[in-house]
Write a protein that holds these residues in place. Structure first.
Motif, PDB file in Angstrom:
ATOM      1  N   LEU A 245       0.826  -1.207   0.000  1.00 49.87           N
ATOM      2  CA  LEU A 245       0.000   0.000   0.000  1.00 49.87           C
ATOM      3  C   LEU A 245       0.863   1.262   0.000  1.00 49.87           C
ATOM      4  O   LEU A 245       0.540   2.244  -0.692  1.00 49.87           O
ATOM      5  CB  LEU A 245      -0.931  -0.008   1.211  1.00 49.87           C
ATOM      6  N   THR A 246       1.950   1.258   0.768  1.00 50.31           N
ATOM      7  CA  THR A 246       2.821   2.427   0.812  1.00 50.31           C
ATOM      8  C   THR A 246       3.505   2.641  -0.525  1.00 50.31           C
ATOM      9  O   THR A 246       3.613   3.780  -1.009  1.00 50.31           O
ATOM     10  CB  THR A 246       3.878   2.266   1.919  1.00 50.31           C
ATOM     11  N   LEU A 247       3.986   1.560  -1.140  1.00 47.19           N
ATOM     12  CA  LEU A 247       4.612   1.677  -2.454  1.00 47.19           C
ATOM     13  C   LEU A 247       3.620   2.196  -3.486  1.00 47.19           C
ATOM     14  O   LEU A 247       3.958   3.068  -4.310  1.00 47.19           O
ATOM     15  CB  LEU A 247       5.151   0.311  -2.888  1.00 47.19           C
ATOM     16  N   ALA A 248       2.392   1.682  -3.446  1.00 51.19           N
ATOM     17  CA  ALA A 248       1.359   2.164  -4.375  1.00 51.19           C
ATOM     18  C   ALA A 248       1.046   3.627  -4.123  1.00 51.19           C
ATOM     19  O   ALA A 248       0.840   4.398  -5.067  1.00 51.19           O
ATOM     20  CB  ALA A 248       0.102   1.312  -4.239  1.00 51.19           C
ATOM     21  N   GLY A 249       1.016   4.033  -2.840  1.00 52.99           N
ATOM     22  CA  GLY A 249       0.775   5.439  -2.521  1.00 52.99           C
ATOM     23  C   GLY A 249       1.880   6.334  -3.040  1.00 52.99           C
ATOM     24  O   GLY A 249       1.621   7.421  -3.587  1.00 52.99           O
ATOM     25  N   LEU A 250       3.135   5.911  -2.883  1.00 52.20           N
ATOM     26  CA  LEU A 250       4.257   6.691  -3.405  1.00 52.20           C
ATOM     27  C   LEU A 250       4.170   6.825  -4.921  1.00 52.20           C
ATOM     28  O   LEU A 250       4.369   7.912  -5.480  1.00 52.20           O
ATOM     29  CB  LEU A 250       5.581   6.028  -3.010  1.00 52.20           C
ATOM     30  N   GLY A 251       3.878   5.712  -5.594  1.00 52.10           N
ATOM     31  CA  GLY A 251       3.775   5.755  -7.048  1.00 52.10           C
ATOM     32  C   GLY A 251       2.608   6.598  -7.520  1.00 52.10           C
ATOM     33  O   GLY A 251       2.711   7.342  -8.496  1.00 52.10           O
ATOM     34  N   PHE A 252       1.485   6.503  -6.816  1.00 55.72           N
ATOM     35  CA  PHE A 252       0.295   7.273  -7.197  1.00 55.72           C
ATOM     36  C   PHE A 252       0.548   8.775  -7.067  1.00 55.72           C
ATOM     37  O   PHE A 252       0.059   9.572  -7.876  1.00 55.72           O
ATOM     38  CB  PHE A 252      -0.884   6.850  -6.328  1.00 55.72           C
ATOM     39  N   LEU A 253       1.312   9.168  -6.039  1.00 52.83           N
ATOM     40  CA  LEU A 253       1.586  10.590  -5.805  1.00 52.83           C
ATOM     41  C   LEU A 253       2.786  11.095  -6.588  1.00 52.83           C
ATOM     42  O   LEU A 253       3.115  12.289  -6.511  1.00 52.83           O
ATOM     43  CB  LEU A 253       1.806  10.825  -4.304  1.00 52.83           C
ATOM     44  N   GLY A 254       3.467  10.215  -7.315  1.00 49.39           N
ATOM     45  CA  GLY A 254       4.588  10.645  -8.139  1.00 49.39           C
ATOM     46  C   GLY A 254       5.930  10.600  -7.443  1.00 49.39           C
ATOM     47  O   GLY A 254       6.901  11.169  -7.962  1.00 49.39           O
ATOM     48  N   PHE A 255       6.024   9.928  -6.282  1.00 48.17           N
ATOM     49  CA  PHE A 255       7.288   9.823  -5.554  1.00 48.17           C
ATOM     50  C   PHE A 255       7.847   8.405  -5.589  1.00 48.17           C
ATOM     51  O   PHE A 255       8.754   8.085  -4.823  1.00 48.17           O
ATOM     52  CB  PHE A 255       7.105  10.252  -4.092  1.00 48.17           C
TER      53      PHE A 255
END
Length: 320
Positions: A245-255
């Protein structure tokens, strides 16, 4: 129960070590019953499918994760699922199925790196803080509590920016993402191991080791470590889901990870936002379903392991 909740448990003495005979996996299944066994098996199936897809991604995926043409012919952009492209194509003309499969490889690599780094850092620090005490304990607890106070995704974003130097392609993107997630997990392992170490460091077997002249390092890693890690398998499994979930959140936000370096589900979800209003559902549904299934599998296994290894839950189930 989440990994963060387990890290907040009071300083209770660890359960006695139980030697299991036979194949560990079979013994684990035999210790479960009814619905618990069903959820454990279902979770293991989902995790096995995820690992197989990740390991054999180049053999399973019909195309490369960034491939947009074959035999000199470009793929149609935003093509609906068909016999040629089972999951359709993206706005860049990439095969969605291939990106989902290669995204599993990226996720597995980041999970493995982040968990290994978290254990290497958090467990020794927890042992040192709990056993030595004094000012070392106060400093480490203060520092870990400060890290724990940050929202996990915000902390991961800050660390990712610092590690990558503002450029997500640094270190291939994978290492910077793994380090960012490691910063979220280290305080959890530290607190669990420290609390258990404080509870057992006055046990007779530890006093006996001191009397015989054993060094501090030997006492911590030979006599204490094996008796304070009973809950780590549960936390590792739950943290695997949190890492996804954290990796997906980083990718979704562009980080997250640069799309030219590896396929990543969160990035694909971000690029699929504009497609929703045009009725193009396949570019976002399949990466999203992949995230849900992997997180579900790891959560089911983690909860089942918690019931198996936690003597309190085991006693309640036996009474019922």
């Amino acid at each position: 129960m989440t990994a963060a909740a387990l890290a907040k448990e009071p300083d209770l003495p660890p359960p006695p070590r139980v030697r299991r005979r036979g194949v560990p996996g079979v013994a684990l299944l035999r210790s479960t019953h009814g619905l618990q066994r069903i959820t454990l098996i279902f979770g293991l199936i989902l995790i096995a499918a995820f690992v197989i897809a990740a390991v054999f991604a180049p053999l399973i995926a019909p195309y490369g994760f960034a491939q947009s043409s074959a035999d000199g012919v470009d793929f149609a952009r935003q093509q609906a699922p068909s016999a040629e492209h089972w999951f359709g194509t993206s706005v860049r003309g990439e095969d969605v199925l291939s990106r989902v499969i290669f995204g599993a490889r990226t996720a597995l690599l980041v999970i493995a790196l982040s968990l290994v780094l978290s254990l290497i850092i958090g467990v020794p620090l927890g042992l040192l803080s709990g056993y030595i005490g004094r000012w070392i304990d106060r400093v480490l607890v203060l520092f870990m509590d400060a890290m724990y106070a940050f929202p996990s995704l915000l902390l991961a974003i800050v660390v990712s920016i610092v590690v990558a130097g503002g450029n997500s392609s640094a270190f291939g993107g994978v290492l910077s993402a793994a380090v960012a997630i490691t910063a979220v997990f280290v305080p959890q392992y530290f607190r669990v191991v420290r609390n258990a170490t404080v509870a057992v460091k006055q046990e007779p077997y530890v006093d006996a080791a001191r009397v015989t002249g054993a060094s501090t390092i030997r006492i911590m890693f030979k006599h204490i470590l094996a008796n304070v890690t009973a809950s780590l398998p549960v936390i590792i499994t739950l943290n695997g889901a949190e890492a996804i979930l954290t990796l997906a959140g980083l990718g979704f936000l562009g980080f997250g990870i640069e799309p030219t370096s590896a396929a990543e589900w969160g990035y694909d979800l971000n690029k699929a936002l504009a497609d929703v209003s045009n009725g193009i559902w396949w570019t976002g549904v399949f990466p999203g379903v992949a995230i849900v299934l992997v997180v579900l599998g790891m959560t089911l296994v983690g909860e089942s392991l918690n019931e198996v290894f936690n003597p309190i839950l085991r006693t309640r189930r036996a009474v019922q």
